[in-house]
Design a protein around this motif. Structure first.
Motif, PDB file in Angstrom:
ATOM      1  N   LEU A  74       0.804  -1.214   0.000  1.00 61.44           N
ATOM      2  CA  LEU A  74       0.000   0.000   0.000  1.00 61.44           C
ATOM      3  C   LEU A  74       0.840   1.269   0.000  1.00 61.44           C
ATOM      4  O   LEU A  74       0.436   2.283  -0.583  1.00 61.44           O
ATOM      5  CB  LEU A  74      -0.923   0.014   1.230  1.00 61.44           C
ATOM      6  N   LEU A  75       2.001   1.231   0.647  1.00 56.92           N
ATOM      7  CA  LEU A  75       2.790   2.447   0.844  1.00 56.92           C
ATOM      8  C   LEU A  75       4.254   2.246   0.466  1.00 56.92           C
ATOM      9  O   LEU A  75       5.160   2.531   1.252  1.00 56.92           O
ATOM     10  CB  LEU A  75       2.691   2.887   2.307  1.00 56.92           C
ATOM     11  N   PRO A  76       4.543   1.785  -0.747  1.00 56.98           N
ATOM     12  CA  PRO A  76       5.948   1.518  -1.102  1.00 56.98           C
ATOM     13  C   PRO A  76       6.797   2.771  -1.178  1.00 56.98           C
ATOM     14  O   PRO A  76       8.002   2.719  -0.942  1.00 56.98           O
ATOM     15  CB  PRO A  76       5.831   0.842  -2.475  1.00 56.98           C
ATOM     16  N   GLU A  77       6.181   3.915  -1.515  1.00 58.05           N
ATOM     17  CA  GLU A  77       6.973   5.141  -1.633  1.00 58.05           C
ATOM     18  C   GLU A  77       7.237   5.786  -0.281  1.00 58.05           C
ATOM     19  O   GLU A  77       8.249   6.463  -0.098  1.00 58.05           O
ATOM     20  CB  GLU A  77       6.247   6.165  -2.522  1.00 58.05           C
ATOM     21  N   LEU A  78       6.334   5.565   0.676  1.00 59.64           N
ATOM     22  CA  LEU A  78       6.445   6.249   1.961  1.00 59.64           C
ATOM     23  C   LEU A  78       7.189   5.410   2.991  1.00 59.64           C
ATOM     24  O   LEU A  78       8.016   5.916   3.754  1.00 59.64           O
ATOM     25  CB  LEU A  78       5.054   6.599   2.492  1.00 59.64           C
TER      26      LEU A  78
END
Length: 357
Positions: free
Chosen positions: A47-51
């Motif tokens: 869900l949050l690979p960039e963050l």
């Protein structure tokens, strides 16, 4: 336009709900391939690979530290909070967390409900909160903080399955609320707090508990058909059946039913209780098809959620809070996605009031 049905309000890479075919896809993975197969941290990595760091192991370590930080707020649990419902007390504790749009703020929001819900349940029972352990997985630590003991592996897997299953589900009411608030650049804490307020409503996240009330009222499988017929005759809704989106069976119901089957006595599942629930489900589906042939009223996620969370030791009034502990990953992911677009959500309304004099 009532309820904004079929209005496209966002483009997202996070999840797709195919109500016609009974499918839920999270970041390109079907729910069947995730629930019971991976842990909550794995889904957060999707869900949050960039963050967040792009590995479940790294997220597990940072999330453990965030739980330790969130636990400091349990010192503020007092008589005033304990007079509130668990969900309202959870909302008050979440409001104490700092806001921001960085990774640490996101992790703290994801970690906090898993800490606050067990602490509130214990405090209402006159017990001291149990501190988290940074080395545990998220589901394992949540159960340990609830019971004060090392949970059985079967119980950990069951709660992990639940958290994964409810982690995201399209643009539902609470998730849309999170995106609207995030679009103002108010921060993750503000977005999550607003989403929690939406989740509290009985038409969204507040319904699993009454499923158990229905099971208690029926009592034995032999009473099910007669009780259900009488309830439908009075025009009452059968809790745990029907969904606004799904035109076939809710895939989350199947994922949680499978989790209950794996849980067994070692994980806290009462075989007689499960047999009662399965008998009621069979009789309810038969009765609903006969009474309402023009409507699709299949088993939804609430039905087996109630059985699973009861078996794991959560009281009924904490079910919405446990739901929040899973859905918060989706809320933060949608907030992050909305922040990345940089666009304020500002729909129009059509005035239907009286004309100016």
């Amino acid at each position: 336009m009532s309820g904004l049905d079929d209005v496209i309000a966002a483009e997202t890479r996070l999840s797709e709900v195919d109500g016609a075919n009974g499918l839920l896809v999270i970041c390109g993975h079907s729910l069947d391939s995730l629930a019971g197969q991976v842990g909550y941290e794995d889904v957060l990595a999707l869900l949050l690979p960039e963050l967040l760091f792009p590995s479940a192991e790294a997220i597990r370590a940072e999330l453990g530290q965030a739980r330790m930080l969130a636990f400091q707020q349990t010192a503020h649990i007092d008589g005033g909070l304990l007079r509130l419902s668990v969900t309202e007390a959870l909302r008050a504790l979440m409001a104490r967390l700092p806001d921001g749009e960085d990774r640490s703020a996101a992790l703290l929001q994801i970690a906090a409900p898993a800490v606050f819900v067990p602490a509130l349940v214990r405090a209402r029972a006159g017990k001291a909160p149990v501190p988290p352990h940074a080395g545990r997985g998220h589901a394992e630590d949540m159960l340990a903080m609830l019971t004060g003991a090392q949970p059985a592996p079967e119980a950990v897997r069951a709660l992990d399955t639940y958290l994964v299953t409810v982690s995201d589900h399209g643009l539902n009411a609470s998730t849309f609320t999170a995106r609207v608030v995030a679009s103002t650049r108010a921060g993750y804490a503000s977005a999550v707090l607003a989403a929690l307020g939406a989740l509290k409503g009985p038409l969204h996240g507040g319904a699993p508990g009454p499923v158990l009330d229905m099971l208690d009222a029926i009592g034995t499988p032999a009473n099910a058909a007669r009780w259900i017929e009488a309830a439908l005759g009075r025009g009452e809704r059968l809790m745990g059946f029907g969904h606004r989106i799904y035109r076939v069976r809710d895939p989350r119901a199947d994922a949680l039913k499978s989790a209950l089957g794996r849980l067994g006595a070692a994980g806290g599942m009462d075989a007689a209780r499960l047999a009662l629930a399965e008998a009621i489900e069979r009789d309810a589906l038969t009765a609903l098809r006969a009474a309402k042939p023009d409507r699709v009223l299949e088993t939804n996620v609430e039905y087996f959620t109630a059985l699973l969370l009861e078996a794991l030791g959560f009281p009924r009034d904490a079910f919405t809070g446990v739901f929040a502990a899973g859905r918060v990953g989706g809320w933060v992911a949608h907030a992050h996605e909305q922040i990345e677009t940089g666009r304020l959500i500002r729909p129009q309304s059509r005035y239907v009031g009286p004309k100016a004099a």
